[in-house]
Each structure stands twice: as structure tokens, then as C-alpha cells.
Design an enzyme around this catalytic site. Sequence first.
Site, short mmCIF file in Angstrom:
data_model
loop_
_atom_site.label_atom_id
_atom_site.label_comp_id
_atom_site.label_asym_id
_atom_site.label_seq_id
_atom_site.Cartn_x
_atom_site.Cartn_y
_atom_site.Cartn_z
N GLY A 31 15.40 -27.84 15.45
CA GLY A 31 14.97 -26.88 14.43
C GLY A 31 16.10 -26.11 13.76
O GLY A 31 15.88 -25.03 13.22
N ASN B 75 17.45 -26.86 10.98
CA ASN B 75 17.09 -26.76 9.56
C ASN B 75 15.96 -25.77 9.34
O ASN B 75 15.94 -25.06 8.33
CB ASN B 75 16.73 -28.15 9.00
CG ASN B 75 17.97 -28.95 8.67
OD1 ASN B 75 18.65 -28.71 7.67
ND2 ASN B 75 18.31 -29.90 9.54
N LYS C 283 -3.59 -41.71 14.00
CA LYS C 283 -2.82 -40.81 13.12
C LYS C 283 -3.78 -40.03 12.21
O LYS C 283 -3.59 -38.85 11.97
CB LYS C 283 -1.85 -41.63 12.28
CG LYS C 283 -1.04 -40.78 11.32
CD LYS C 283 -0.07 -41.59 10.49
CE LYS C 283 1.08 -42.05 11.32
NZ LYS C 283 2.39 -41.73 10.71
N MET D 55 10.04 -36.48 12.98
CA MET D 55 10.41 -37.88 13.19
C MET D 55 9.17 -38.79 13.24
O MET D 55 8.96 -39.53 14.19
CB MET D 55 11.23 -38.02 14.47
CG MET D 55 12.47 -37.14 14.48
SD MET D 55 13.50 -37.30 12.99
CE MET D 55 14.51 -38.67 13.50
N ARG D 56 8.40 -38.72 12.17
CA ARG D 56 7.13 -39.43 12.14
C ARG D 56 6.78 -39.70 10.67
O ARG D 56 7.03 -38.84 9.82
CB ARG D 56 6.09 -38.48 12.74
CG ARG D 56 4.87 -39.09 13.29
CD ARG D 56 4.10 -38.04 14.07
NE ARG D 56 4.59 -37.94 15.44
CZ ARG D 56 4.30 -38.81 16.39
NH1 ARG D 56 3.52 -39.82 16.16
NH2 ARG D 56 4.80 -38.66 17.60
N LEU D 57 6.24 -40.89 10.39
CA LEU D 57 5.83 -41.17 9.01
C LEU D 57 4.59 -40.35 8.65
O LEU D 57 3.71 -40.16 9.48
CB LEU D 57 5.49 -42.66 8.84
CG LEU D 57 6.66 -43.62 8.74
CD1 LEU D 57 6.14 -45.07 8.64
CD2 LEU D 57 7.54 -43.30 7.55
N ILE D 58 4.56 -39.89 7.41
CA ILE D 58 3.37 -39.16 6.93
C ILE D 58 2.33 -40.19 6.49
O ILE D 58 2.64 -41.12 5.75
CB ILE D 58 3.76 -38.24 5.75
CG1 ILE D 58 4.79 -37.19 6.18
CG2 ILE D 58 2.53 -37.58 5.13
CD1 ILE D 58 4.29 -36.17 7.19
N ASN E 57 11.61 -34.15 2.24
CA ASN E 57 12.23 -34.46 3.52
C ASN E 57 13.75 -34.36 3.37
O ASN E 57 14.29 -34.58 2.29
CB ASN E 57 11.87 -35.90 3.92
CG ASN E 57 12.49 -36.33 5.23
OD1 ASN E 57 12.51 -35.58 6.20
ND2 ASN E 57 13.02 -37.55 5.27
N HIS F 30 17.29 -35.95 5.07
CA HIS F 30 17.72 -37.08 5.89
C HIS F 30 19.24 -37.12 5.96
O HIS F 30 19.91 -36.95 4.93
CB HIS F 30 17.17 -38.39 5.30
CG HIS F 30 17.50 -39.57 6.13
ND1 HIS F 30 16.81 -39.88 7.29
CD2 HIS F 30 18.48 -40.51 6.02
CE1 HIS F 30 17.34 -40.95 7.84
NE2 HIS F 30 18.36 -41.36 7.10
C1 GAR Z 1 18.35 -33.40 10.78
O1 GAR Z 1 19.68 -33.84 10.76
C2 GAR Z 1 17.52 -34.19 9.80
O2 GAR Z 1 18.24 -34.58 8.66
C3 GAR Z 1 17.10 -35.39 10.63
O3 GAR Z 1 16.80 -34.84 11.88
C4 GAR Z 1 17.68 -33.74 12.13
C5 GAR Z 1 16.87 -32.59 12.67
O4 GAR Z 1 17.74 -31.57 13.11
N1 GAR Z 1 15.99 -36.07 10.04
C6 GAR Z 1 15.84 -37.40 10.06
O5 GAR Z 1 16.60 -38.16 10.62
C7 GAR Z 1 14.61 -37.90 9.30
N2 GAR Z 1 14.60 -39.32 9.19
P1 GAR Z 1 17.19 -30.09 13.35
O6 GAR Z 1 15.97 -30.22 14.27
O7 GAR Z 1 18.32 -29.40 14.05
O8 GAR Z 1 16.83 -29.49 12.03
#
Ligand code: GAR
EC number: 2.1.2.2
Length: 196
Positions: free
Chosen positions: A12, A14, A65, A90-93, A107, A109
Site C-alpha cells: 500500500g 501507493n 469473480k 493484483m487481479r483482473l477486473i 491502474n 504498473h
Molecule cells: C506497485 O509497484 C504497482 O505498480 C504494482 O504493484 C506495486 C504495489 O506496491 N502493480 C502491478 O504490478 C500491477 N500489475 P504498493 O502496494 O506498495 O503500492
Amino acid sequence: MKKIAIFASGSGSNFQAIIDAIHEKKLEADVSLLVCDKPGARVVERAEQSETETFAFNPKEYETKTAFETEILKQLKERNIEFIVLAGYMRLIGSTLLSEYEGRIVNIHPSLLPAFPGKDAVGQALDAKAEVTGVTVHYVDSGMDTGPIIAQKTVEIKKEDTRETLQERIQQVEHQLFPSVLEQLFNQEKVGGVSF
Ligand code: GAR
């Protein structure tokens, strides 16, 4: 003020960057809900600390789902959520949420999409011996990290980089880029290409 839900599965950082940007008045938004598919994840603690309401669920307790997305949708509607922000979800919508919110889901990435989609984008970039990678913010469609790109920022890969050092530099970029893109989107300014 835009009422948003943040979806996350992990640490978390982000989520925290968005909350902090709101407190620092760099972003105007109301994070009305955290949706988390891993009830023990660190992001749930962060939500408690910031007094953000949380809907944490275990997907294994639902048959499909569609079943858990129907419950999520109910939670979103109860709070009049206008916009969904995926921050390490980490899951497709699926179609249940897309049919209500497509065009209003973004999103982040950790790569320059379309390179290195899916899980472990940082490891994929190192394994590919890439010299540069980065961060992408994009609209979400039914594919894996495939929707229209809103903004990208590059991160150089150094020879001495480990997964940890590269991930840390990528996340520093994410924590700046994501709130700033969201602020521009919510102000309905035109966001195009790579101008962030
Ligand atoms: C982030 O780096 C985000 O870009 C990535 O997961 C991490 C979550 O970090 N997302 C993906 O890879 C989506 N395909 P956080 O929980 O510290 O924000």
C-alpha cells in the site's frame, strides 16, 4: 470533490502516497473506500491509520469473480464512488465492475507498457537485461495491463541494480506520478501521452 475507491493487495505504498498528497493539498479527492482482496495485507493497516473505510474480502470465500465483484459494486454504490484507482491490485477486473466503471478505472504498473505486463514487472525487466524501464498509468480494460496509456515515466536500470534497488527507484517515481496524474484527471484537464 471526486469520491474514489482505491483497490490494493499489498503493502500500500501507493495508497499512502495518494493519502499523503491529499493531506498536502496536491490532490483533491475523497478516498471513501479501500477495497482489498488480502485481508492481512499491510495496506489494511494503512487504511486504519488514515481512517479510511475498508472492504477486505477473501476471494476464496466466493464461488465466482462475478459473486465478489457484485459485492464490491454494492459497496461502491452505497458510497457513491465515482472513480476506481488500482494501486497494486493484483487481479483482473471483470465484467461486473467494467460495465459500470469502464473509463473511470485507472491502474499503475511498474514498467513501460506494453513491455513487461503482469506480475513481477521489475524482475522481468532485470531478466531481460533491459537498460531502461519505468512506470505507466493507464485506463483499465478487460486485458492484463492493456488499456489506453495516460502517462509514462522512464527509470534507468543501472548495472549494479538488484531487484530491491530498482524497485525502490520505480516506487519513488510511482509515488510522485500517480497522485499528479489523478489530480489532472479529476480536474478534467486533457491528459495526453508522456507529458508527466
Ligand atoms: C506497485 O509497484 C504497482 O505498480 C504494482 O504493484 C506495486 C504495489 O506496491 N502493480 C502491478 O504490478 C500491477 N500489475 P504498493 O502496494 O506498495 O503500492
